[in-house]
Design an enzyme around this catalytic site. Structure first.
Site, short mmCIF file in Angstrom:
data_model
loop_
_atom_site.label_atom_id
_atom_site.label_comp_id
_atom_site.label_asym_id
_atom_site.label_seq_id
_atom_site.Cartn_x
_atom_site.Cartn_y
_atom_site.Cartn_z
N SER A 136 0.86 -1.19 0.00
CA SER A 136 0.00 0.00 0.00
C SER A 136 0.88 1.23 0.00
CB SER A 136 -0.89 0.02 1.24
OG SER A 136 -1.49 1.29 1.43
N SER A 137 0.42 2.28 -0.65
CA SER A 137 1.21 3.52 -0.70
C SER A 137 1.29 4.20 0.66
CB SER A 137 0.64 4.49 -1.73
OG SER A 137 -0.71 4.81 -1.44
N CYS A 138 0.50 3.75 1.65
CA CYS A 138 0.63 4.31 3.00
C CYS A 138 1.93 3.84 3.66
CB CYS A 138 -0.57 3.96 3.86
SG CYS A 138 -0.66 2.23 4.32
N LYS B 184 2.09 -3.55 6.55
CA LYS B 184 2.40 -3.71 5.12
C LYS B 184 3.91 -3.61 4.87
CE LYS B 184 -1.56 -4.42 3.17
NZ LYS B 184 -1.80 -5.67 2.40
N HIS C 208 -13.24 4.06 2.06
CA HIS C 208 -12.21 5.00 1.65
C HIS C 208 -12.87 6.20 0.98
CE1 HIS C 208 -9.63 1.36 2.02
NE2 HIS C 208 -8.78 2.24 2.47
N TYR D 7 -1.64 0.10 10.05
CA TYR D 7 -1.79 -0.61 8.78
C TYR D 7 -0.50 -0.52 7.96
CZ TYR D 7 -3.74 -1.75 4.17
OH TYR D 7 -3.99 -2.31 2.93
#
Length: 306
Positions: free
Chosen positions: A103-105, A136, A176, A132
Site C-alpha cells: 500500500s502507498s501508505c 504492510k 475509503h 496498517y
C-alpha cells in the site's frame, strides 16, 4: 499454472477474479473460513493441500481514515499476522512465486515529490493509518528477505496507489474516500439536500486508481512474472484534490448542490503520489479515466447496494 488468491471476497480480490475470468489459469480462492490467515497451522495446511504455483496475497483488514484511527491495534496485528503467516507457509512448502500487495501508505508522510520504491522506511509515517502501514512494510520486507536468502524463490511486492471500484465498501464507517464520496452525494441527491460536507479545505491531493486497472496489471504480471521488479509502484502518475474528486462524482451522479467544508476535521497527508517510472519501464499504464471509473463504481453501487 495453479494460482491461489487470498482476499478473494474483497475489493481487489473480486476485481482480480473478474480479470482472470477468460484465462486458462487454474484458480483457487478459498474463503477465510477455509483458509484463516490468522491461523498459521491452517494456512500452512491449505498451501500444502493446494500446492499452488503462484500465490497472490490480496487479503487484509482495510478501511478509511475513521476506521484506522478507531482500531489501530486491529489494523496492525491482523494485517501483520496475515502477511507473516502466508509468506512463511509459502516458504515452508517452497511455493516458487508470490505476489504480495502492499500500500502507498507504506511511504513517509508529507512528501510533495512522487514517492519512489526506495523511500520506504526513510521517514515518519502518517499517524492516522500508521498501524496498517507498519504491517504492510514488515510483510513487504519479509518477502524481500525470503527472496534474498532463497534465490530460487520469487517473492515480489506491488505497491498500488489508493484504489476504488466495483465491490468497494460504501459504509461511511469503513469506506475509503471515493466510495464515501459516492455514498454521500447519492444520499444528498436522493434526499434533496442542498449541501454536501467535505472534511478539511479539500485541497489535499490524492491519487486514486480504478481497481479494475490493478487487476488487469496483475494478469499481465502473472504471465511475465520473471520480468516484474522485486518491488514496484502501481499508479496513475498524477493526482487530484479532494475537491476535484467531489466535483467529478457530482457530475457523474447528477448532484446540483453545493459543497461546504468542515475545517475542524482531520484530512491525513497533504499529498501522496507514487513514482511510476518502474511501471512505465515495465510497459503498463492504467486504462480508466477518473469519470469512467467513478461511473462504473456508481453503477455497481446503485444496482447492488440500493
Amino acid at each position: 499454472m495453479r494460482i491461489l488468491l487470498t482476499g478473494g471476497s474483497g475489493l481487489v480480490g473480486k476485481n482480480i477474479i473478474d480479470a482472470f475470468a477468460n484465462t486458462a489459469f487454474e484458480w483457487l480462492a478459498p474463503s477465510s473460513q477455509k483458509m484463516n490467515l490468522l491461523d498459521y497451522a491452517q494456512t500452512s495446511q491449505v498451501i500444502a493441500d493446494y500446492r499452488p504455483d503462484l500465490v497472490i496475497h490480496a487479503a487484509g483488514l482495510v478501511g478509511g481514515i475513521q476506521a484506522n484511527m478507531r482500531e489501530p491495534v486491529n489494523f496492525l496485528v491482523k494485517n501483520l499476522d496475515m502477511g507473516r503467516n502466508l509468506l512463511m507457509a509459502c516458504l515452508q512448502h517452497r511455493v516458487s512465486q508470490v505476489l504480495n500487495l502492499g500500500s502507498s501508505c507504506m511511504y513517509p508522510r508529507n512528501h510533495e515529490a512522487p514517492l519512489s520504491e526506495d523511500m520506504v522506511l526513510t521517514g515518519e509515517l502518517e499517524p492516522t493509518n500508521e498501524g496498517y502501514a507498519l504491517a504492510k512494510i514488515v510483510t513487504a520486507r519479509l518477502a524481500e528477505y525470503i527472496q534474498r536468502e532463497q534465490p530460487g524463490l520469487q517473492y515480489k511486492t506491488l505497491i498500488p496507489c489508493n484504489l476504488y471500484g466495483r465491490y468497494d465498501k460504501f459504509d461511511p464507517k469503513q469506506s475509503h474516500l471515493i466510495p464515501a464520496i459516492i455514498h454521500k452525494i447519492h444520499l444528498a441527491k436522493t434526499q434533496g439536500d442542498a449541501n454536501v460536507e467535505i472534511w478539511g479545505s479539500g485541497e489535499a491531493r490524492r491519487e486514486f486508481m480504478y481497481a479494475g486497472d490493478l487487476a488487469n496489471l496483475i494478469v499481465m504480471a502473472v504471465s511475465r512474472f520473471s520480468t516484474l521488479p522485486a518491488t514496484m509502484n502501481v499508479g496513475l502518475g498524477y493526482d487530484y484534490t479532494i475537491n476535484e474528486y467531489y466535483q467529478a462524482a457530482a457530475e457523474v451522479i447528477g448532484f446540483q448542490g453545493a459543497f461546504v467544508h468542515d475545517l475542524s476535521k482531520p484530512v491525513g497527508m497533504a499529498r501522496k503520489l507514487v513514482n511510476i517510472d518502474k511501471q512505465i519501464a515495465w510497459g503498463w499504464q492504467p486504462g480508466y479515466s477518473l469519470k469512467q471509473g467513478i461511473a462504473r463504481t456508481y453503477d455497481y453501487y446503485v444496482k447492488e447496494l440500493q
